[in-house]
Design an enzyme around this catalytic site. Sequence first.
Site: not given
Length: 354
Positions: A71, A97, A132, A134-135, A138, A161, A193, A206
């Site tokens: 993706n 990121t 990861s 994901y990283h 990027k 970001q 959050n 946690t």
Amino acid sequence: WAIPSFSERARHWQRIKGTTIGTYAADLTDYDDVVAVLREFRPDAVIHFAEQPSAPFSMLNVATARETQVNNVVGTLNLIWAMRENCPDCHLVKLGTMGEYGTPNIDIEEGFITVNHKGRSDTLPYPKQPGSFYHLSKVHDSHNLIFAAKIWGLRVTDLNQGVVYGVQTEEMSASKLLRTSFHYDATFGTVLNRFCAQAVAGIPLTVYGEGHQTRGFLNIKDTIQCIDLTVKNPPQPGEFRVFNQFTEQFSVLELANLVKGTAAEKGIKVKVESIPNPRTEMERHHYNAVHTRLLDLGLKPHRLSDTLVASMLQEIMEAKAEIDEEVLLPKVNWRVDRTGMVEAEVAAAGGADR
């Protein structure tokens, strides 16, 4: 809380603001879809946020790792080819990121570093140490964007970001139908959050491991401000530039204690609890990242303060009944057991990028 679809929110914005926002449903992994969008809108700038954003999701299993990389990398690759063919002078603003850099034992520069080696000097892309899949996606994006700017002359800004927190922007305050989703879960939520949601739910905050992991953070309001400044100040043709998009640095433990103290002022007593860290990462490390380029363009940061955390807690308290405590606990582990099999479940990073 539930939010309307993007097209519904766009129509609502038009009703209350009188400004039209066109919408077009497309799949960035479908090249024909991307071309159709660019040909219809003929944009001066493309703000590309259409990526799978969660590090924990990318580490869940081979299917989610593959989905993340296909993706993100293929979608961005399709976009830059479509821009080359249809709007080569367009400015691509791409969400990167800070996680691309990792935690090196030197200061993190803004995209590039000057290296002296064996009597010669050069300015090179800053070394990447992603944590990861994901990283990694990027990082692959960044390499493709550097290449596209160099050989095709595309204008590209990579916004690296930090971790985003907050409930709403000024625009959203006009109506609850305009507010964004609030991610607090352990897979897609961000750490502050999550801590605020845990405090309101009355369960321990946690912290993964020792909690000394330090990252850059910024208010959701500043993400909008950063995009606006970036679009209004485009790069030259062929220029690839990087803005480190965050305003302050905090450790995870610092954030947990801040939320605990602010919650206590509201009569909410919670404790901070350490749990095993699911990530393969350094918990004590140097972290000092440069972030001056957006400030130079006029960014006016919203600093994290007790007042801001208190306002977040207040808004979450109004939706307390909707908090799903099951999703607050982590379910993905980066680590490999002794047999070489990835553990199916344990813990996650407290959200996209953390």
